[in-house]
Design a protein around this motif. Structure first.
Motif, PDB file in Angstrom:
ATOM      1  N   ASN A   1     -16.218  13.387  21.796  1.00  0.00           N
ATOM      2  CA  ASN A   1     -15.746  14.462  22.655  1.00  0.00           C
ATOM      3  C   ASN A   1     -15.256  13.870  23.967  1.00  0.00           C
TER       4      ASN A   1
ATOM      5  N   GLN B   1      -7.015  13.296  12.398  1.00  0.00           N
ATOM      6  CA  GLN B   1      -7.062  14.604  13.057  1.00  0.00           C
ATOM      7  C   GLN B   1      -8.034  14.578  14.234  1.00  0.00           C
ATOM      8  N   ARG B   2      -9.139  13.868  14.074  1.00  0.00           N
ATOM      9  CA  ARG B   2     -10.095  13.760  15.178  1.00  0.00           C
ATOM     10  C   ARG B   2      -9.469  13.036  16.371  1.00  0.00           C
TER      11      ARG B   2
ATOM     12  N   LYS C   1     -20.195  14.362  17.097  1.00  0.00           N
ATOM     13  CA  LYS C   1     -18.748  14.400  17.293  1.00  0.00           C
ATOM     14  C   LYS C   1     -18.355  13.635  18.561  1.00  0.00           C
TER      15      LYS C   1
ATOM     16  N   THR D   1     -21.800   8.583  12.786  1.00  0.00           N
ATOM     17  CA  THR D   1     -21.989   9.944  13.291  1.00  0.00           C
ATOM     18  C   THR D   1     -23.470  10.238  13.537  1.00  0.00           C
TER      19      THR D   1
ATOM     20  N   ASP E   1     -11.120  12.903   7.934  1.00  0.00           N
ATOM     21  CA  ASP E   1     -10.196  13.521   8.889  1.00  0.00           C
ATOM     22  C   ASP E   1     -10.078  12.704  10.179  1.00  0.00           C
ATOM     23  N   PHE E   2     -10.164  11.386  10.050  1.00  0.00           N
ATOM     24  CA  PHE E   2     -10.189  10.535  11.238  1.00  0.00           C
ATOM     25  C   PHE E   2      -8.950  10.724  12.111  1.00  0.00           C
TER      26      PHE E   2
ATOM     27  N   THR F   1      -7.095  15.376  18.115  1.00  0.00           N
ATOM     28  CA  THR F   1      -7.832  16.375  18.902  1.00  0.00           C
ATOM     29  C   THR F   1      -8.285  15.783  20.234  1.00  0.00           C
TER      30      THR F   1
END
Length: 648
Positions: free
Chosen positions: A557, A205-206, A555, A544, A202-203, A209
């Motif tokens: 952030n 999508q990250r 994650k 990760t 899901d790179f 975000t």
């Protein structure tokens, strides 16, 4: 034959699987040995070429690259079975070896791709406009008092760089996609191959975000800068919701720090610009890099090897040869690290020195790892390390190394000035850091590169627009080095997020308490120990896991970057009261001659990418104009199938 006891059966199974596992490990060990040797030759050959752009050196570089690619291709045709008894480290090496990759299996196609890539980089690096190279045109672009000269430099560079790459780039896309589909994973295109290197499904999508987290900060900065530019140049030049790209003080509008004198919140406060001090103290390229080295050694790290100083190119050669001046760090293996850079004596390049040495120290600390683990946790990690150091170049650090007087008292207004300078560089960069590869991913997926799509994305993410009409014959993405050099770019966005996470973690490790923007880890052995531990891991485990060991979370952030700039964010909101912040669809008015709307329409066709259909795009364009600027008859054929009417 398994008719005996259960124990005998189990022993036989273990023996068979054990041999399989050992064979896979031996195969991988031999491959690593070969690739390390060939990789060193490849890196040296390209370093020689980049520091002396001749046809002969280009041939040497492409030949060396070909040997490396041939060995990889041969290995991928003969990958052994990796059984259950194969150790975890060897399994990870196989995973790293097989992921990504864009080299075609056919040797002729691989050689063609290597030549195409070398040709693109050479065209870019040798490009000049009216006798001026990129550095000189960039200097002209920063003269914000002369808008016509700025516009000329902006347009001129794209004529001699990007536009000349257009036809070659089409071949490049085809070959890259062919190579991606040739891989064991059968990637649909090269963009998918590039994204796979981040090891998470899901790179994208990250990334989206993270952009959602930082966009409010960027929008406030954009709003403030747009207003100040409108006040400076008038509504004839800055008339819409977007910012004309040539007015940002940077050839690609990725760094707005060149506008600092115009944007500074409190111009009457004492300046913290260290460029005059660097010049007064007679800094040269060597002392600039020695200063950066001193930061790392203050953390308990080793000195750079003697070979660094002997083999690096730290200034533009005086013998007239063509070189690639774009700063970069190089790992030749076995502790041979280098920097290629045409160092200028100013505050910006002092930061670049710290950044590039971050790469070198990463190379040095993971050099004991096996070949496939001798890399960053992910590509963004590598870029983040040096920038984490740059965040520690606070006023307290500059005092300690004698670049600002010890007696200097930094008040809240001076801090806001400093935060504005850093935001113009880092916050302004964020959307550009996303869109570069968003555009390339789309180009790879569609099999073609569109200039209209490029400007649609720049509009969508950055809120900038071209100062003059652009056509399908233009190729503005190619005016950026990383497009010409086939260097993935999303790593820089990742790095800009990670560096603030790292900075916050290391400041806490150093025992710092106070505003995040005022922290420096300079001289902290505790912070240095934590940093070295992370660097030494290289790519030996998923990034990760490395991130969690470093920061406590697996994650990425963006809260740390928001915290860092919070005082500036609060100030910007006050300044922007009464302004309509943000931007809508394609701002067709930017760079258009109102008397030639049909030409403007052609330039603005990229707008439809932001809407469901062409009619909606046209409505957006027409809404920018009054009845007296209704489209001419030349534009009417483009309206077939649309119910849009010219405004009354």
């Amino acid at each position: 034959f398994c008719l005996g006891t259960m124990l005998l059966c189990l022993v036989l199974v273990v023996l068979v699987l054990g041999v399989e596992g050992d064979a896979a490990k031996d195969w991988m060990d031999n491959l690593e040995k070969d690739l390390k040797a060939l990789g060193r030759l490849d890196s040296i050959a390209y370093f020689v070429y980049d520091t002396n752009l001749t046809d002969y050196n280009q041939k040497l570089a492409t030949t060396a690259s070909g040997h490396y690619s041939d060995r990889v291709a041969l290995a991928k045709k003969n990958i052994p079975t990796v059984g259950p008894t194969t150790d975890a480290a060897t399994k990870r090496k196989f995973m790293i070896f097989q992921r990504g990759g864009t080299d075609p299996t056919d040797k002729a196609k691989r050689d063609q791709l290597a030549t195409v890539m070398a040709d693109m980089e050479e065209l870019y690096s040798k490009a000049t406009y009216n006798g001026k190279n990129l550095q000189q045109l960039s200097d002209q672009l920063r003269d914000w008092k002369n808008e016509s000269a700025i516009r000329e430099a902006w347009v001129g560079w794209r004529q001699v760089s990007g536009k000349k790459l257009k036809s070659i780039y089409a071949t490049y896309i085809d070959l890259m996609n062919l190579g991606a589909r040739d891989q064991a994973a059968k990637y649909p295109d090269a963009g998918a191959a590039w994204r796979s290197e981040y090891e998470v499904s899901d790179f994208e999508q990250r990334i989206d975000t993270l952009w959602t987290q930082v966009r409010p900060l960027y929008e406030q900065l954009h709003c403030y800068v747009r207003r100040k530019l409108r006040e400076k140049y008038g509504t004839d030049i800055v008339s819409g919701s977007t910012i004309p790209a040539h007015l940002t003080g940077n050839m690609w509008a990725q760094d707005w720090s060149g506008l600092y004198d115009m944007m500074i919140p409190y111009p009457n406060e004492t300046s913290i610009d260290i460029t005059p001090t660097l010049l007064a103290k007679k800094y040269n390229a060597t002392t600039m890099h020695k200063t950066a080295e001193g930061f790392y050694t203050s953390l308990g790290m080793q000195k750079l090897p003697d070979t660094f100083w002997k083999r690096s190119m730290l200034t533009r050669p005086s013998d007239g040869r063509d070189v690639v001046c774009h700063a970069s760090a190089w790992d030749m293996n076995d502790g041979d690290v280098r920097i290629k850079m045409c160092t200028q004596i100013n505050s910006e390049d002092l930061e670049v020195c710290h950044h590039e040495q971050g790469h070198c120290y990463y190379y040095l600390y993971y050099q004991k790892q096996p070949w496939f683990f001798a890399g960053g946790g992910n590509a963004g990690f590598h870029e983040a390390i040096g920038d984490t150091t740059v965040l520690s170049m606070s006023t307290s650090y500059l005092k300690k190394i004698g670049l600002i007087p010890q007696s200097t008292v930094v008040n809240s207004r001076m801090q806001l000035n400093l935060l504005m300078l850093r935001a113009l560089g880092r916050v302004a960069f964020l959307p550009f850091g996303i869109l570069m590869d968003k555009w390339r991913w789309q180009a790879f997926a569609e099999g073609s590169a569109s200039n209209a799509q490029w400007w649609a994305m720049r509009q969508k993410y950055q809120g900038v627009s071209p100062p003059v009409g652009r056509t399908p014959e233009d190729f503005d993405p190619g005016a950026k080095y990383h497009i010409a050099s086939s260097t993935p770019y999303i790593r820089y966005f990742v790095a800009y997020i990670l560096q603030f996470q790292f900075h916050k973690t290391l400041c806490a490790e150093a025992g710092y308490k106070g505003p995040l923007h005022d922290c420096s880890i300079y001289g902290s052995k505790a912070a240095g120990k934590k940093l070295m531990a992370m660097l030494s891991l290289g790519a030996s485990q998923p990034w990760t896991e490395t991130l969690k060991e470093m920061t406590g979370s697996d994650k990425m952030n963006a809260t740390a970057i928001v915290e860092y700039f919070q005082p500036l964010m609060d100030w910007l909101k006050e300044q922007n009261k009464g302004e309509t912040c943000g931007w809508g669809g394609m701002d067709a008015k930017q760079g258009c001659d109102k008397k030639q709307l049909s030409a403007c329409f052609l330039q603005s066709m990229g707008t439809q990418l932001l809407f469901k259909d062409k009619c909606a795009a046209m409505q957006q364009i027409y809404d920018c104009y009054t009845a007296t600027n209704c489209p001419t008859k030349d534009c009417q054929p483009k309206m077939e199938g649309c119910s849009i009417k010219c405004p009354n």
